[in-house]
Design a protein around this motif. Structure first.
Motif, short mmCIF file in Angstrom:
data_model
loop_
_atom_site.label_atom_id
_atom_site.label_comp_id
_atom_site.label_asym_id
_atom_site.label_seq_id
_atom_site.Cartn_x
_atom_site.Cartn_y
_atom_site.Cartn_z
N GLY A 41 -14.47 140.68 100.36
CA GLY A 41 -15.66 141.43 99.95
C GLY A 41 -16.83 141.29 100.91
O GLY A 41 -17.70 142.16 100.95
N GLU A 48 -10.04 149.42 102.64
CA GLU A 48 -9.95 149.40 101.19
C GLU A 48 -9.00 148.28 100.75
O GLU A 48 -8.03 147.99 101.42
CB GLU A 48 -9.43 150.75 100.67
CG GLU A 48 -9.41 150.84 99.17
CD GLU A 48 -8.95 152.19 98.64
OE1 GLU A 48 -8.84 152.31 97.42
OE2 GLU A 48 -8.70 153.10 99.46
N ASP A 60 -10.43 141.66 86.40
CA ASP A 60 -11.88 141.49 86.30
C ASP A 60 -12.49 141.19 87.68
O ASP A 60 -13.54 141.74 88.03
CB ASP A 60 -12.24 140.37 85.32
CG ASP A 60 -12.03 140.76 83.87
OD1 ASP A 60 -11.86 141.98 83.58
OD2 ASP A 60 -12.03 139.85 83.02
N ALA A 62 -11.23 142.03 90.59
CA ALA A 62 -11.14 143.27 91.38
C ALA A 62 -12.32 144.18 91.07
O ALA A 62 -12.96 144.72 91.99
CB ALA A 62 -9.81 143.98 91.10
N HIS A 63 -12.63 144.34 89.80
CA HIS A 63 -13.76 145.17 89.42
C HIS A 63 -15.07 144.58 89.93
O HIS A 63 -15.95 145.31 90.40
CB HIS A 63 -13.80 145.37 87.91
CG HIS A 63 -12.66 146.18 87.41
ND1 HIS A 63 -12.13 146.01 86.15
CD2 HIS A 63 -11.91 147.15 87.98
CE1 HIS A 63 -11.12 146.85 85.97
NE2 HIS A 63 -10.97 147.55 87.08
N HIS A 64 -15.21 143.27 89.84
CA HIS A 64 -16.42 142.59 90.32
C HIS A 64 -16.68 142.89 91.80
O HIS A 64 -17.82 143.12 92.21
CB HIS A 64 -16.30 141.08 90.09
CG HIS A 64 -17.41 140.28 90.69
ND1 HIS A 64 -18.64 140.18 90.09
CD2 HIS A 64 -17.48 139.57 91.84
CE1 HIS A 64 -19.43 139.43 90.86
NE2 HIS A 64 -18.74 139.03 91.92
N PHE A 65 -15.62 142.89 92.59
CA PHE A 65 -15.75 143.13 94.03
C PHE A 65 -15.57 144.60 94.40
O PHE A 65 -15.55 144.94 95.59
CB PHE A 65 -14.75 142.25 94.80
CG PHE A 65 -15.12 140.80 94.80
CD1 PHE A 65 -16.17 140.33 95.56
CD2 PHE A 65 -14.42 139.90 94.01
CE1 PHE A 65 -16.52 138.98 95.56
CE2 PHE A 65 -14.76 138.55 93.98
CZ PHE A 65 -15.82 138.09 94.76
N HIS A 66 -15.41 145.47 93.41
CA HIS A 66 -15.25 146.92 93.62
C HIS A 66 -13.98 147.24 94.41
O HIS A 66 -13.98 148.11 95.28
CB HIS A 66 -16.49 147.52 94.30
CG HIS A 66 -17.75 147.22 93.57
ND1 HIS A 66 -18.08 147.81 92.38
CD2 HIS A 66 -18.76 146.35 93.85
CE1 HIS A 66 -19.24 147.34 91.95
NE2 HIS A 66 -19.67 146.45 92.82
N PHE A 67 -12.92 146.50 94.12
CA PHE A 67 -11.63 146.76 94.73
C PHE A 67 -10.79 147.58 93.76
O PHE A 67 -10.99 147.54 92.55
CB PHE A 67 -10.90 145.45 95.05
CG PHE A 67 -11.57 144.58 96.07
CD1 PHE A 67 -12.35 145.12 97.09
CD2 PHE A 67 -11.42 143.20 96.04
CE1 PHE A 67 -12.97 144.32 98.04
CE2 PHE A 67 -12.03 142.38 96.99
CZ PHE A 67 -12.80 142.94 97.99
N SER A 68 -9.81 148.28 94.29
CA SER A 68 -8.88 149.05 93.47
C SER A 68 -7.90 148.11 92.78
O SER A 68 -7.61 147.01 93.28
CB SER A 68 -8.08 150.02 94.34
OG SER A 68 -8.94 150.93 95.00
#
Length: 109
Positions: A41, A48, A60, A62-68
């Motif tokens: 990140g 990507e 969770d 992944a979402h925190h770091f804006h990853f797919s």
């Protein structure tokens, strides 16, 4: 795309069972995954990132770091999960992938 395969962390690090209970091993795996994703990140111009998993903690993060998130609902072996994710990437027009395990100690960008 960078693919990070993550099996169910609640059963992680079985080789350390003689030294640590499962809760400690799970916390270790979660901390190591956090370190890997945090490093990705903060990587300038990072491609990507797709987390291949069905683990709630990993999703969770992944979402925190804006990853797919590429769902692995079957919780496959690492090889099978990466093969599935690679086919998914190809279908999305991704022309290359790099696999980075979610438990690399001392990772740096």
């Amino acid at each position: 795309m960078i693919l990070v395969p993550v099996k169910n962390l609640s059963g992680a690090k079985q080789r350390l069972a003689a030294l640590f209970d499962q809760a400690t091993r799970t916390e270790l795996a979660q901390a190591m995954l956090f370190d890997v994703l945090e490093t990705l990140g903060t990587w300038t111009d990072c491609p990507e990132v797709g987390i291949v998993t069905s683990d709630p903690f990993a999703i969770d993060l992944a979402h925190h770091f804006h990853f797919s998130v590429i769902p692995d609902n079957a919780n496959r072996s690492e090889t099978d999960a990466i093969e599935m994710a690679t086919r998914f990437c190809e279908a999305q027009g991704v022309d290359s992938t790099l696999v980075i395990p979610g438990d690399i100690p001392l990772i740096q960008s």
